[in-house]
Motif scaffolding. Structure first.
Motif, PDB file in Angstrom:
ATOM      1  N   LEU A  89       0.820  -1.205   0.000  1.00  0.00           N
ATOM      2  CA  LEU A  89       0.000   0.000   0.000  1.00  0.00           C
ATOM      3  C   LEU A  89       0.856   1.256   0.000  1.00  0.00           C
ATOM      4  O   LEU A  89       0.601   2.200  -0.778  1.00  0.00           O
ATOM      5  CB  LEU A  89      -0.931  -0.015   1.214  1.00  0.00           C
ATOM      6  CG  LEU A  89      -2.137  -0.952   1.133  1.00  0.00           C
ATOM      7  CD1 LEU A  89      -2.758  -1.149   2.507  1.00  0.00           C
ATOM      8  CD2 LEU A  89      -3.192  -0.399   0.157  1.00  0.00           C
ATOM      9  N   ARG A  90       1.850   1.275   0.850  1.00  0.00           N
ATOM     10  CA  ARG A  90       2.680   2.483   0.956  1.00  0.00           C
ATOM     11  C   ARG A  90       3.528   2.686  -0.283  1.00  0.00           C
ATOM     12  O   ARG A  90       3.743   3.838  -0.713  1.00  0.00           O
ATOM     13  CB  ARG A  90       3.526   2.401   2.230  1.00  0.00           C
ATOM     14  CG  ARG A  90       2.659   2.602   3.485  1.00  0.00           C
ATOM     15  CD  ARG A  90       3.417   2.496   4.772  1.00  0.00           C
ATOM     16  NE  ARG A  90       2.554   2.915   5.899  1.00  0.00           N
ATOM     17  CZ  ARG A  90       2.776   2.606   7.165  1.00  0.00           C
ATOM     18  NH1 ARG A  90       3.848   1.893   7.496  1.00  0.00           N
ATOM     19  NH2 ARG A  90       1.952   3.028   8.105  1.00  0.00           N
ATOM     20  N   GLN A  91       4.015   1.618  -0.890  1.00  0.00           N
ATOM     21  CA  GLN A  91       4.776   1.753  -2.130  1.00  0.00           C
ATOM     22  C   GLN A  91       3.895   2.278  -3.265  1.00  0.00           C
ATOM     23  O   GLN A  91       4.377   2.973  -4.161  1.00  0.00           O
ATOM     24  CB  GLN A  91       5.391   0.411  -2.512  1.00  0.00           C
ATOM     25  CG  GLN A  91       6.542  -0.015  -1.615  1.00  0.00           C
ATOM     26  CD  GLN A  91       7.019  -1.432  -1.891  1.00  0.00           C
ATOM     27  OE1 GLN A  91       6.479  -2.131  -2.753  1.00  0.00           O
ATOM     28  NE2 GLN A  91       8.049  -1.860  -1.180  1.00  0.00           N
ATOM     29  N   ALA A  92       2.602   1.943  -3.203  1.00  0.00           N
ATOM     30  CA  ALA A  92       1.674   2.427  -4.235  1.00  0.00           C
ATOM     31  C   ALA A  92       1.260   3.873  -4.009  1.00  0.00           C
ATOM     32  O   ALA A  92       0.631   4.481  -4.884  1.00  0.00           O
ATOM     33  CB  ALA A  92       0.436   1.536  -4.270  1.00  0.00           C
ATOM     34  N   GLY A  93       1.584   4.419  -2.820  1.00  0.00           N
ATOM     35  CA  GLY A  93       1.248   5.804  -2.527  1.00  0.00           C
ATOM     36  C   GLY A  93       0.041   5.990  -1.625  1.00  0.00           C
ATOM     37  O   GLY A  93      -0.403   7.125  -1.410  1.00  0.00           O
ATOM     38  N   ALA A  94      -0.486   4.898  -1.076  1.00  0.00           N
ATOM     39  CA  ALA A  94      -1.625   4.999  -0.167  1.00  0.00           C
ATOM     40  C   ALA A  94      -1.163   5.488   1.206  1.00  0.00           C
ATOM     41  O   ALA A  94      -0.023   5.266   1.609  1.00  0.00           O
ATOM     42  CB  ALA A  94      -2.320   3.645  -0.028  1.00  0.00           C
ATOM     43  N   HIS A  95      -2.058   6.150   1.923  1.00  0.00           N
ATOM     44  CA  HIS A  95      -1.774   6.645   3.279  1.00  0.00           C
ATOM     45  C   HIS A  95      -2.449   5.713   4.282  1.00  0.00           C
ATOM     46  O   HIS A  95      -3.681   5.626   4.318  1.00  0.00           O
ATOM     47  CB  HIS A  95      -2.310   8.070   3.446  1.00  0.00           C
ATOM     48  CG  HIS A  95      -1.736   9.042   2.479  1.00  0.00           C
ATOM     49  ND1 HIS A  95      -0.523   9.671   2.663  1.00  0.00           N
ATOM     50  CD2 HIS A  95      -2.210   9.490   1.273  1.00  0.00           C
ATOM     51  CE1 HIS A  95      -0.275  10.473   1.644  1.00  0.00           C
ATOM     52  NE2 HIS A  95      -1.283  10.378   0.784  1.00  0.00           N
ATOM     53  N   LEU A  96      -1.664   5.034   5.110  1.00  0.00           N
ATOM     54  CA  LEU A  96      -2.199   4.087   6.085  1.00  0.00           C
ATOM     55  C   LEU A  96      -1.850   4.560   7.490  1.00  0.00           C
ATOM     56  O   LEU A  96      -0.683   4.856   7.781  1.00  0.00           O
ATOM     57  CB  LEU A  96      -1.638   2.688   5.841  1.00  0.00           C
ATOM     58  CG  LEU A  96      -2.254   1.542   6.645  1.00  0.00           C
ATOM     59  CD1 LEU A  96      -2.134   0.225   5.885  1.00  0.00           C
ATOM     60  CD2 LEU A  96      -1.599   1.379   8.018  1.00  0.00           C
ATOM     61  N   VAL A  97      -2.866   4.618   8.347  1.00  0.00           N
ATOM     62  CA  VAL A  97      -2.696   5.054   9.735  1.00  0.00           C
ATOM     63  C   VAL A  97      -3.166   3.937  10.653  1.00  0.00           C
ATOM     64  O   VAL A  97      -4.252   3.375  10.444  1.00  0.00           O
ATOM     65  CB  VAL A  97      -3.491   6.344  10.018  1.00  0.00           C
ATOM     66  CG1 VAL A  97      -3.516   6.663  11.512  1.00  0.00           C
ATOM     67  CG2 VAL A  97      -2.910   7.515   9.229  1.00  0.00           C
TER      68      VAL A  97
END
Length: 381
Positions: A89-97
């Protein structure tokens, strides 16, 4: 929206109600696939599995395509969320909290979870309920039947309020959306709704509205909940409503449940409830995970909140409060069908239960009272 708040009343535009997990999963997938600008997802349970992997693939593909993807995952409820998925997810540019990681030195914070289910796409489509992104909801895990669930979807100003509710938890700022894209033909308006947010230790809005509705009830109070551990105020309101002649019914899971021991603890309330005139039903076909209350055919609430101590006093929850006969009648029809597929527990049958059940219920009741007292003491600090 402020903590522990209620939103403004708005017409429920493009309202849809889902009860089968297969159609809920299909609706969620379709909604995500149609996203053009932004996906907001706050969820209590998101774990490895076939359907979750499909949802993950959609989120990753959308993020790589330039859609802003924001996820808020409860750190305890999503403990089974794979690390490799976080990296994708983070490599794809998504923001995860992650919400409130486990902290043994701060149990007061650890007890406060985000139990909300929020899905908002492009600021125009919103969904809430009790669903989880987990295969157990679709397969039923060891019960062998998909969970009996309830999800509602809508658009319009309430979808905008849902976006604001998501932003109150997510620590990454949300960017402005482009002008709303033109929609199709206007769907009939079935009623009005507003959002109820619990954000302890602020005001417990869902608890307040539930109590007010029960106390004002004149004909019926029908409640469906998978976990029934109400506090003193809710129990007293239910007893008083039954004494006024109100048709009070509680729909709970039967033998098919994800917490068999907890079910026996919950049953310690049955004797006094039945003696007060409250009718109790146990749902048999599957594990009942729906969370819904209908009062007098005019008022209803659905969402993530259970009728228990954690939802009312500790968890971040989100419910939709509804009014209007066409809309509420949909829920009345749904609950009527569920009651017909359930076993009613009568006072006579309850008094005839085996002795071992009484011993187990009393023992669990003592433990529960101690835990409730300790938990509420922590809440009030």
């Amino acid at each position: 929206m402020a903590k522990g708040s209620r939103g403004q009343w708005h017409e429920l535009q493009d309202f849809r109600l889902y009860t089968e997990m297969a159609t809920i999963a299909e609706a969620i997938d379709t909604c995500l696939l149609n996203a053009r600008e932004e996906i907001l997802l706050e969820i209590y349970i998101f774990e490895a599995g076939d359907w979750p992997a499909r949802v993950l693939d959609i989120l990753v593909a959308k993020a790589e395509a330039g859609v802003r993807v924001h996820l808020t995952l409860d750190a305890i409820g999503c403990m089974a969320f794979p690390r490799a998925w976080v990296q994708r997810l983070r490599q794809a540019g998504a923001h995860l909290v992650w919400y409130h990681r486990l902290d043994y030195l701060n149990l007061r914070q650890t007890m406060r979870r985000t139990h909300r289910r929020i899905l908002v796409v492009d600021g125009r489509f919103a969904a809430l309920g009790g669903f989880a992104i987990a295969d157990a909801w679709l397969t039923g895990a060891w019960t062998g039947q998909p969970y009996r669930e309830l999800m509602v979807c809508f658009g319009g100003p309430l979808a905008t309020q849902m976006r604001m509710a998501f932003g109150s938890t997510h620590r990454v700022p949300l960017l402005p959306l482009r002008a709303a894209m033109p929609g199709g033909a206007a769907a009939p308006v079935l009623g009005k709704g507003r959002l109820l947010l619990n954000s302890p230790p602020g005001r417990n809005t869902i608890h307040e509205r539930l109590l007010a509705a029960i106390r004002a009830a004149r004909t019926h109070v029908w409640i469906a909940t998978p976990y029934f551990n109400p506090d003193f105020w809710v129990r007293r309101a239910l007893y008083q409503a039954a004494h006024r002649g109100v048709d009070v019914r509680i729909l709970l899971p039967g033998p098919l449940t994800d917490h068999p021991i907890l079910r026996h603890g919950v049953r310690r309330y049955y004797h006094r409830m039945l003696a007060a005139g409250v009718r109790i039903f146990e749902y048999s076909p599957a594990f009942l995970h729906s969370k819904c209350t209908v009062v007098d055919g005019r008022w209803a609430t659905v969402g993530s909140a259970n009728l228990d101590l954690l939802s009312h006093w500790f968890n971040r929850e989100l419910n939709l409060e509804c009014r209007g006969r066409p809309l509420v009648n949909l829920l009345v029809t749904l609950l009527s069908r569920e009651f017909q597929q359930s076993q009613e527990i009568t006072l006579a049958s309850w008094l005839a239960r085996p002795r071992w059940q009484r011993v187990l219920e009393n023992g669990l009741g003592i433990v529960d009272r101690v835990l409730q007292k300790s938990a509420l003491a922590r809440y009030r600090r």
